[in-house]
Design a protein around this motif. Structure first.
Motif, PDB file in Angstrom:
ATOM      1  N   GLU A   1       0.855  -0.991   0.067  1.00 37.52           N
ATOM      2  CA  GLU A   1       0.134  -0.098  -0.071  1.00 37.52           C
ATOM      3  C   GLU A   1       0.907   1.335  -0.052  1.00 37.52           C
ATOM      4  OE1 GLU A   1      -3.482   1.996   2.484  1.00 37.52           O
ATOM      5  OE2 GLU A   1      -2.848   0.100   3.104  1.00 37.52           O
ATOM      6  N   LEU A   2       0.794   1.905  -1.266  1.00 34.23           N
ATOM      7  CA  LEU A   2       1.653   3.281  -1.138  1.00 34.23           C
ATOM      8  C   LEU A   2       0.701   4.227  -0.896  1.00 34.23           C
ATOM      9  CD1 LEU A   2       3.745   2.227  -4.276  1.00 34.23           C
ATOM     10  CD2 LEU A   2       4.173   2.123  -2.090  1.00 34.23           C
TER      11      LEU A   2
ATOM     12  N   ASN B   1      -2.845   1.152  -3.835  1.00 30.03           N
ATOM     13  CA  ASN B   1      -2.155  -0.245  -3.684  1.00 30.03           C
ATOM     14  C   ASN B   1      -1.438  -0.654  -5.081  1.00 30.03           C
ATOM     15  OD1 ASN B   1      -3.444  -0.556  -1.443  1.00 30.03           O
ATOM     16  ND2 ASN B   1      -5.064  -1.736  -1.777  1.00 30.03           N
ATOM     17  N   PHE B   2      -0.192  -1.466  -4.931  1.00 27.89           N
ATOM     18  CA  PHE B   2       0.461  -1.737  -6.074  1.00 27.89           C
ATOM     19  C   PHE B   2       1.173  -3.016  -5.752  1.00 27.89           C
ATOM     20  CE2 PHE B   2       0.968   1.934  -9.070  1.00 27.89           C
ATOM     21  CZ  PHE B   2       1.532   1.259 -10.183  1.00 27.89           C
ATOM     22  N   GLU B   3       1.465  -3.776  -6.861  1.00 27.23           N
ATOM     23  CA  GLU B   3       2.327  -4.810  -6.767  1.00 27.23           C
ATOM     24  C   GLU B   3       3.754  -4.306  -7.130  1.00 27.23           C
ATOM     25  OE1 GLU B   3       1.580  -8.270  -9.436  1.00 27.23           O
ATOM     26  OE2 GLU B   3       0.066  -9.017  -7.778  1.00 27.23           O
TER      27      GLU B   3
ATOM     28  N   ASP C   1      -0.514  -1.899 -11.172  1.00 24.17           N
ATOM     29  CA  ASP C   1      -1.394  -1.351 -10.471  1.00 24.17           C
ATOM     30  C   ASP C   1      -2.662  -2.011  -9.906  1.00 24.17           C
ATOM     31  OD1 ASP C   1      -2.713   1.019  -9.413  1.00 24.17           O
ATOM     32  OD2 ASP C   1      -3.436   1.920 -11.149  1.00 24.17           O
ATOM     33  N   LYS C   2      -2.950  -1.908  -8.493  1.00 19.11           N
ATOM     34  CA  LYS C   2      -4.002  -2.684  -8.094  1.00 19.11           C
ATOM     35  C   LYS C   2      -5.270  -1.892  -7.776  1.00 19.11           C
ATOM     36  CE  LYS C   2      -2.809  -7.138  -8.287  1.00 19.11           C
ATOM     37  NZ  LYS C   2      -3.377  -8.118  -8.976  1.00 19.11           N
ATOM     38  N   SER C   3      -5.276  -0.477  -7.834  1.00 18.82           N
ATOM     39  CA  SER C   3      -6.472   0.328  -7.484  1.00 18.82           C
ATOM     40  C   SER C   3      -7.404   0.137  -8.642  1.00 18.82           C
ATOM     41  CB  SER C   3      -5.965   1.761  -7.801  1.00 18.82           C
ATOM     42  OG  SER C   3      -5.729   2.133  -9.073  1.00 18.82           O
ATOM     43  N   PRO C   4      -8.897   0.044  -7.769  1.00 21.45           N
ATOM     44  CA  PRO C   4      -9.893  -0.329  -8.633  1.00 21.45           C
ATOM     45  C   PRO C   4     -10.022   0.674 -10.071  1.00 21.45           C
ATOM     46  CG  PRO C   4     -10.331   0.274  -6.433  1.00 21.45           C
ATOM     47  CD  PRO C   4      -9.022   0.679  -6.294  1.00 21.45           C
TER      48      PRO C   4
ATOM     49  N   GLN D   1       3.120   1.725 -14.048  1.00 26.17           N
ATOM     50  CA  GLN D   1       3.337   0.372 -14.403  1.00 26.17           C
ATOM     51  C   GLN D   1       4.629   0.045 -15.457  1.00 26.17           C
ATOM     52  OE1 GLN D   1      -1.083  -1.548 -13.919  1.00 26.17           O
ATOM     53  NE2 GLN D   1      -0.172  -1.335 -15.834  1.00 26.17           N
ATOM     54  N   GLY D   2       5.395  -0.884 -14.889  1.00 26.92           N
ATOM     55  CA  GLY D   2       6.473  -1.165 -15.607  1.00 26.92           C
ATOM     56  C   GLY D   2       7.669  -0.366 -15.551  1.00 26.92           C
ATOM     57  N   ARG D   3       7.739   0.684 -14.661  1.00 31.70           N
ATOM     58  CA  ARG D   3       8.580   1.597 -14.389  1.00 31.70           C
ATOM     59  C   ARG D   3       9.628   1.441 -12.922  1.00 31.70           C
ATOM     60  NH1 ARG D   3       5.254   5.268 -17.818  1.00 31.70           N
ATOM     61  NH2 ARG D   3       6.649   5.732 -19.474  1.00 31.70           N
ATOM     62  N   TYR D   4      10.168   2.163 -12.662  1.00 31.60           N
ATOM     63  CA  TYR D   4      11.484   1.747 -11.729  1.00 31.60           C
ATOM     64  C   TYR D   4      11.648   2.984 -10.781  1.00 31.60           C
ATOM     65  CZ  TYR D   4      12.160  -2.352 -14.764  1.00 31.60           C
ATOM     66  OH  TYR D   4      12.009  -3.392 -15.531  1.00 31.60           O
ATOM     67  N   GLY D   5      12.243   2.716  -9.848  1.00 31.32           N
ATOM     68  CA  GLY D   5      12.855   3.797  -8.674  1.00 31.32           C
ATOM     69  C   GLY D   5      14.303   3.070  -8.409  1.00 31.32           C
ATOM     70  N   LEU D   6      15.195   3.997  -8.183  1.00 27.77           N
ATOM     71  CA  LEU D   6      16.347   3.806  -7.579  1.00 27.77           C
ATOM     72  C   LEU D   6      16.607   4.680  -6.556  1.00 27.77           C
ATOM     73  CD1 LEU D   6      18.620   3.733 -10.870  1.00 27.77           C
ATOM     74  CD2 LEU D   6      17.798   1.899  -9.641  1.00 27.77           C
TER      75      LEU D   6
END
Length: 370
Positions: free
Chosen positions: A312-313, A317-319, A339-342, A350-355
């Protein structure tokens, strides 16, 4: 002042023997290996959040300047292979231009400079990209289902479709097919914060359409402009500038790229032109949150993703997945898996990243990459 070199006769010059020549060659070889061991040509700098923000601003200015120069250049000979999934017109035209715009994440070609449109029918801001390019045609993209958004004033309704790269499936922008008056808030099916729409801008093209509609008596009058009762068909494609890269005929980037490497092993993880936001935070395990950067993509083959889990961010909500360096196996960041939000309000991530910034180093040598 010009320098003059004295020319001497070679008649009285003593000849160099084999031993003297070998000594000179060995001296050059030893000097070369010494420079490689010292590695003084690529100083390593530890990054901070302010430095990352300054680097992002510098790259954004360079990208905008490069895109502007490309749009003003005339077409030259540019030969590339035919790309699967592109239209016939796109494939025939690839041999008539010397610059192409492609997906910044994977390099898939999308459109030519000739497809750029100068004016827009409305104002659009994306949360990841302040600047947006309007194009008439775009190849190698997929369209999502039609959804309905409103402008900030809740006066207009836009029929939009999400645009994604056909190769890597990352979010690129919007396709707006229709503009009409908003009669009920229940008509809106998309309330995402990642896209902010403005009121329509009446251009010459729309004015001509309005004049034809007015002759038929099917107009509604408003304070700002006149829009037909059935709305206006726009067929406009809008793509975020930070989601794009410009390519030269050789297949390399037009602008040089600054490398972001792993702090432990100097493995190249990504590039400065992939930074979308420098105000993120992330923590590993039970540790405290640290400053992080939201990235458009990471370098292919330089990382591994493990431990896919739902989290939960602040935005919903996110996977998520943990990102590890592919060379030293150190944990360096995270991935937005799904993305798990309704209402899928965060589908642009989706498909992006964080460093995490503390796990990165910046090599002050710019390089051209594939």
């Amino acid at each position: 002042m010009p320098q003059f070199v004295e020319l001497r006769s070679t008649a009285n010059r003593p000849r160099r023997g084999i031993v003297t020549s070998c000594k000179g060659l060995l001296a050059q070889i030893s000097s070369f290996f010494w420079r490689c061991l010292c590695n003084v040509s690529e100083p390593i700098v530890v990054l901070s959040r302010s430095e990352m923000k300054s680097l992002q601003d510098q790259v954004d200015r360079r990208r905008s300047t490069s895109f502007m120069e490309i749009s003003e250049e005339s077409g030259k000979t540019f030969i590339r292979r035919k790309y699967k999934g592109s239209t016939v017109a796109f494939r025939l035209a690839t041999c008539k231009t010397d610059r192409m715009f492609g997906c910044a994440a994977c390099g898939t070609l999308l459109f030519r400079p000739l497809e750029l449109r100068e004016g827009r029918k409305f104002h659009l801001e994306l949360s990841d990209s302040d600047s947006v390019l309007s194009v008439t045609h775009c190849a190698n993209i997929t369209f999502g289902p039609t959804r309905y958004k409103s402008d900030i004033s809740e006066t207009w309704k836009y029929d939009v479709q999400t645009i994604r790269c056909q190769n890597c499936s990352v979010y690129l922008g919007l396709s707006v097919t229709k503009i009409s008056e908003l009669t009920s808030w229940m008509e809106i099916s998309s309330h995402g914060w990642c896209e902010r729409m403005g009121a329509p801008l009446i251009s010459n093209e729309i004015s001509a359409t309005l004049e034809r509609k007015q002759r038929r008596g099917s107009m509604i009058s408003l304070e700002t402009s006149d829009i037909p009762v059935g709305g206006i068909d726009t067929q406009e494609i809008l793509i975020g500038e930070r989601y794009l890269r410009a390519f030269a005929p050789s297949g390399h980037d037009v602008a040089q790229r600054v490398r972001l490497v792993c702090k432990e092993c100097d493995n190249i993880l990504s590039y400065a032109d992939q930074i979308l936001c420098t105000r993120r935070r992330w923590g590993f395990g039970d540790g405290p949150n640290e400053p992080a950067c939201y990235m458009n993509s990471l370098r292919k083959g330089s990382f591994r993703v493990r431990n896919i889990h739902e989290r939960e961010l602040a935005q919903g909500n996110f996977e998520m997945g943990d990102v590890y360096c592919g060379s030293c196996d150190a944990q360096v960041g995270y991935k937005f898996h799904q993305d798990k939000s309704p209402t899928l309000i965060n589908e642009n991530q989706q498909g992006r990243y964080g460093l995490v910034i503390s796990r990165l180093r910046l090599i002050n040598t710019e390089s051209r990459t594939e």
